[in-house]
Design an enzyme around this catalytic site. Structure first.
Site, mmCIF file in Angstrom:
data_model
loop_
_atom_site.group_PDB
_atom_site.id
_atom_site.type_symbol
_atom_site.label_atom_id
_atom_site.label_comp_id
_atom_site.label_asym_id
_atom_site.label_seq_id
_atom_site.Cartn_x
_atom_site.Cartn_y
_atom_site.Cartn_z
ATOM 1 N N HIS A 1 9.335 -3.671 3.373
ATOM 2 C CA HIS A 1 8.890 -3.876 1.990
ATOM 3 C C HIS A 1 10.075 -4.173 1.080
ATOM 4 C CE1 HIS A 1 5.548 -1.030 3.348
ATOM 5 N NE2 HIS A 1 4.893 -2.107 2.985
ATOM 6 N N MET B 1 0.839 -1.194 0.000
ATOM 7 C CA MET B 1 0.000 0.000 0.000
ATOM 8 C C MET B 1 0.874 1.244 0.000
ATOM 9 S SD MET B 1 -3.525 -0.723 2.026
ATOM 10 C CE MET B 1 -2.910 -0.473 3.679
ATOM 11 N N GLN C 1 -10.288 -2.553 2.837
ATOM 12 C CA GLN C 1 -9.786 -3.153 4.073
ATOM 13 C C GLN C 1 -9.744 -2.163 5.236
ATOM 14 O OE1 GLN C 1 -6.075 -4.231 2.007
ATOM 15 N NE2 GLN C 1 -4.960 -3.521 3.819
ATOM 16 N N SER D 1 7.051 -1.118 10.110
ATOM 17 C CA SER D 1 5.671 -0.935 9.658
ATOM 18 C C SER D 1 5.479 0.495 9.193
ATOM 19 C CB SER D 1 4.691 -1.232 10.807
ATOM 20 O OG SER D 1 3.376 -0.847 10.478
ATOM 21 N N SER D 2 4.624 0.675 8.199
ATOM 22 C CA SER D 2 4.302 2.028 7.750
ATOM 23 C C SER D 2 3.687 2.845 8.881
ATOM 24 C CB SER D 2 3.328 1.979 6.569
ATOM 25 O OG SER D 2 3.888 1.268 5.488
#
Length: 336
Positions: free
Chosen positions: A50, A43, A74, A218-219
């Site tokens: 990533h 995303m 989502q 994590s983003s």
């Protein structure tokens, strides 16, 4: 192999496809050339986690495709769709710097579709008002993350089914941090008899972590304030404390109590600094069924059958998730 990118795509050294038709022309050329294609769905707001998945694909496939699509389906109506970071120029710059040395490979294509192309019937975050085709994996999306986010895996299963149908990857790569997602999608591709990828070619790759603290990348880590980020490694520390108890022969209930003790201590320390911490869940689940492991089970009683130890913790307004695999992880993670 010749490629064409949409004129609307951002400037990039990598072909950027913003329409399904343009991407499918590129994919047909890959089929004709008998090239293997690795796929990393994202995303955006790319980070080293990533990029480690992309590197895994570069090492194993002739060509590598990355998708960047913030999937509305989502996100529940109260969740952070509008504020989710969108950093496409920076994402493309990061991807353009990646390369695998032997043989020399770089990312081959980036797929950045429009919401209207991915959801031709339109999309709203309110499930009751959605129209069109959606995908559910019954019995595997209600546990773990699904208990707190009841529509989340319906949205994940739907968009990934669409992406697999468009990208047609030989191999696909997902991070262990979102382990329920990876296991559910393996079930999906098996149940739907997909050829691209097959369950054996859907790879769950070990979680990328901050080398000094162990914090899962994590983003959403970008949402943390400095004091909150200082407390965030407690999630991983709690899981390790539970794993130590489990591997020492203690019961699941005893092991989870050890994790909760670590989190409670961190919350007390953080409270003195104005950092609010709240445990959503700490649980242990079977990787085959995703059913909750009984409280009295031990590693010996399970005969070393693997279990997923997972946690979700709110730190301020940011919800962090993490997990460890207890026991033999060979059936879940690829060989290193």
């Amino acid at each position: 192999m010749s490629t064409t990118a949409s004129a609307e795509s951002p400037a990039s050294s990598i072909p950027v496809f913003t329409t399904i038709q343009a991407y499918r022309q590129w994919r047909q050329a890959a089929f004709d050339g008998k090239h293997t294609v690795g796929f990393v769905p994202t995303m955006g707001a790319l980070h080293d986690g990533h990029l480690s998945l992309v590197q895994r694909s570069l090492a194993a496939n002739d060509l590598t495709v990355v998708s960047i699509f913030v999937n509305p389906a989502q996100f529940a109506p109260h969740e952070d769709l509008a504020t989710y970071p969108r950093t496409l120029p920076t994402d493309l710059e990061q991807l353009s710097r990646l390369a695998h040395p032997a043989p020399h490979r770089t990312p081959s294509a980036v797929f950045v579709p429009a919401v209207s192309d991915m959801y031709p019937s339109g999309i709203t975050q309110d499930v009751a008002n959605q129209k069109g085709t959606f995908v559910e994996v019954k019995g595997y999306g209600e546990q773990m993350e699904g208990r707190s986010r009841p529509t989340f895996f319906r949205g994940v299963a739907t968009v990934v089914t669409k992406l697999f149908n468009i990208i047609q990857p030989t191999n696909a790569y997902f991070g262990q941090k979102d382990i329920q997602q990876g296991l559910l999608l393996r079930r999906l591709v098996g149940d739907l008899h997909l050829a691209h990828p097959t369950p054996a070619h859907l790879h769950i790759v070990p979680t990328a972590r901050d080398p000094s603290t162990g914090l899962a990348l994590s983003s959403r880590n970008a949402y943390l304030t400095p004091p909150e980020r200082a407390r965030a490694p407690a999630v991983y520390a709690a899981l390790r404390a539970a794993a130590t108890q489990w591997h020492s022969g203690h019961s699941k209930a005893h092991s989870l109590a050890a994790a909760l003790g670590v989190l409670e201590a961190a919350a007390q320390d953080g409270g003195s600094e104005g950092v609010q911490m709240r445990v959503d869940y700490v649980e242990m689940n079977d990787p085959e069924t995703l059913d909750i492991v009984p409280d009295g089970d031990t590693m010996a009683s399970r005969e070393s059958k693997p279990a997923i130890l997972s946690a979700a913790v709110w730190i301020g307004r940011t919800r962090l998730i993490d997990n460890l695999i207890l026991g033999d992880s060979g059936s879940i993670l690829p060989m290193q």
